[in-house]
Design a protein around this motif. Structure first.
Motif, PDB file in Angstrom:
ATOM      1  N   THR A 101       0.832  -1.198   0.000  1.00  0.00           N
ATOM      2  CA  THR A 101       0.000   0.000   0.000  1.00  0.00           C
ATOM      3  C   THR A 101       0.870   1.253   0.000  1.00  0.00           C
ATOM      4  OG1 THR A 101      -1.682  -1.207   1.255  1.00  0.00           O
ATOM      5  CG2 THR A 101      -1.865   1.190   1.205  1.00  0.00           C
ATOM      6  N   HIS A 102       0.529   2.176  -0.894  1.00  0.00           N
ATOM      7  CA  HIS A 102       1.317   3.400  -1.053  1.00  0.00           C
ATOM      8  C   HIS A 102       0.412   4.629  -1.110  1.00  0.00           C
ATOM      9  CE1 HIS A 102       4.899   0.998  -2.162  1.00  0.00           C
ATOM     10  NE2 HIS A 102       4.020   0.240  -2.819  1.00  0.00           N
ATOM     11  N   ALA A 103       0.891   5.727  -0.525  1.00  0.00           N
ATOM     12  CA  ALA A 103       0.179   6.996  -0.636  1.00  0.00           C
ATOM     13  C   ALA A 103       0.324   7.533  -2.056  1.00  0.00           C
ATOM     14  CB  ALA A 103       0.743   7.998   0.363  1.00  0.00           C
ATOM     15  N   HIS A 105      -0.548  11.215  -4.014  1.00  0.00           N
ATOM     16  CA  HIS A 105      -0.993  12.588  -3.808  1.00  0.00           C
ATOM     17  C   HIS A 105      -0.737  13.471  -5.023  1.00  0.00           C
ATOM     18  CE1 HIS A 105       0.313  11.560   0.562  1.00  0.00           C
ATOM     19  NE2 HIS A 105      -1.011  11.380   0.468  1.00  0.00           N
ATOM     20  N   ASP A 143      -5.142  15.539  -1.734  1.00  0.00           N
ATOM     21  CA  ASP A 143      -5.191  14.231  -1.084  1.00  0.00           C
ATOM     22  C   ASP A 143      -6.022  13.251  -1.921  1.00  0.00           C
ATOM     23  OD1 ASP A 143      -3.682  15.098   1.021  1.00  0.00           O
ATOM     24  OD2 ASP A 143      -5.371  15.379   2.396  1.00  0.00           O
ATOM     25  N   ASN A 146      -5.161   5.769  -0.824  1.00  0.00           N
ATOM     26  CA  ASN A 146      -3.971   4.954  -1.067  1.00  0.00           C
ATOM     27  C   ASN A 146      -4.177   4.040  -2.268  1.00  0.00           C
ATOM     28  OD1 ASN A 146      -2.444   5.876   1.210  1.00  0.00           O
ATOM     29  ND2 ASN A 146      -3.617   4.507   2.546  1.00  0.00           N
ATOM     30  N   ILE A 184       3.911   9.237  -5.861  1.00  0.00           N
ATOM     31  CA  ILE A 184       3.664   7.981  -5.141  1.00  0.00           C
ATOM     32  C   ILE A 184       4.694   7.874  -4.032  1.00  0.00           C
ATOM     33  CG2 ILE A 184       3.585   5.466  -5.289  1.00  0.00           C
ATOM     34  CD1 ILE A 184       2.878   5.753  -8.242  1.00  0.00           C
ATOM     35  N   HIS A 185       4.244   7.589  -2.811  1.00  0.00           N
ATOM     36  CA  HIS A 185       5.139   7.486  -1.653  1.00  0.00           C
ATOM     37  C   HIS A 185       5.469   6.026  -1.335  1.00  0.00           C
ATOM     38  CE1 HIS A 185       4.959  11.743  -0.109  1.00  0.00           C
ATOM     39  NE2 HIS A 185       3.928  11.742  -0.947  1.00  0.00           N
ATOM     40  N   ALA A 188       2.134   3.948   3.251  1.00  0.00           N
ATOM     41  CA  ALA A 188       0.713   4.282   3.169  1.00  0.00           C
ATOM     42  C   ALA A 188       0.429   5.596   3.883  1.00  0.00           C
ATOM     43  CB  ALA A 188      -0.116   3.164   3.792  1.00  0.00           C
ATOM     44  N   ASP A 189      -0.618   6.271   3.464  1.00  0.00           N
ATOM     45  CA  ASP A 189      -1.095   7.491   4.114  1.00  0.00           C
ATOM     46  C   ASP A 189      -2.044   7.077   5.231  1.00  0.00           C
ATOM     47  OD1 ASP A 189      -2.407   9.865   4.818  1.00  0.00           O
ATOM     48  OD2 ASP A 189      -2.443  10.610   2.759  1.00  0.00           O
ATOM     49  N   ASP A 190      -1.764   7.550   6.466  1.00  0.00           N
ATOM     50  CA  ASP A 190      -2.628   7.157   7.591  1.00  0.00           C
ATOM     51  C   ASP A 190      -3.884   8.023   7.692  1.00  0.00           C
ATOM     52  OD1 ASP A 190      -1.854   9.568   8.746  1.00  0.00           O
ATOM     53  OD2 ASP A 190      -0.513   8.651  10.213  1.00  0.00           O
ATOM     54  N   ALA A 199       3.635   9.214   5.219  1.00  0.00           N
ATOM     55  CA  ALA A 199       3.700   8.273   4.097  1.00  0.00           C
ATOM     56  C   ALA A 199       5.125   7.927   3.666  1.00  0.00           C
ATOM     57  CB  ALA A 199       2.947   8.857   2.901  1.00  0.00           C
TER      58      ALA A 199
END
Length: 210
Positions: A101-103, A105, A143, A146, A184-185, A188-190, A199
């Protein structure tokens, strides 16, 4: 003589009735033919209106394609941005990415300088809100949910970014003079940590331009 006269009257009456019946049948046939033609014309009109609406729908909205690359300069996919009536539809087709899983944005600058992509700046946030869908004063306009990369390193996901547009001149436009970007980070974005959801580092970046 009376019998002959009686038979003549019956014959004439029968012929007259037969003639009237023929005219009625012909009129009925003509009326049905006119009704069928009217129905056909109505159906053709409906089809023409449908084609017109469909053509209009297909021509609505701008589209922008974004190429994303990792820190080594290798391609990791593309994203298609399409203007909709209620935002911008972002469709990501990624490859050669780490599974998990990746953020994902939208960032405020259109500069993607490897290897860390810090040149892209922070999240796109023209309304100066907090980060995250779980923050009562969020989210940023940039925003997005994910993404989840499969075992084979690929991902195909679509998101509607409701607080942005591709129309130039708008405060929420991604088509700014200095540009914007997709990032892409690694993690994951919480959904709540400031300023970017905890992230992690930036894994890939793509500049948004015409």
């Amino acid at each position: 003589m009376k019998r002959l006269l009686f038979l003549s009257i019956i014959f004439i009456t029968t012929v007259a009735l037969a003639a009237c019946g023929g005219n009625t049948e012909d009129n009925s046939s003509d009326t049905q033919g006119n009704t069928d033609q009217a129905d056909a014309n109505s159906e053709q009109t409906d089809q023409n209106n449908g084609d017109s609406d469909e053509s209009k729908q297909e021509s609505d909205g701008d589209t922008v394609e974004v190429d994303l690359n990792n820190g080594d300069g290798d391609s990791v996919g593309t994203a298609m941005l399409e203007e909709k009536s209620d935002g911008v539809l972002v469709t990501l087709e990624g490859e050669n990415l780490p599974k998990g899983t990746h953020a994902f944005h939208i960032h405020e600058k259109g500069q993607c300088e490897a290897p860390d992509f810090k040149s892209a700046g922070g999240h796109f946030n023209p309304e100066d809100t907090n980060h995250g869908y779980d923050d009562p004063e969020g989210p940023h306009a940039g925003d997005m949910p994910n993404i989840v990369v499969g075992e084979d390193g690929t991902v195909t996901q679509s998101f509607l970014a409701k607080d942005v547009t591709l129309e130039e001149g708008d405060d929420l436009s991604l088509m700014k003079e200095e540009g914007t970007s997709l990032v892409i980070h690694e993690g994951a974005d919480d959904g709540k940590s400031q300023p970017s959801g905890d992230a992690g580092d930036r894994l890939a970046c793509g500049s948004i331009s015409e």
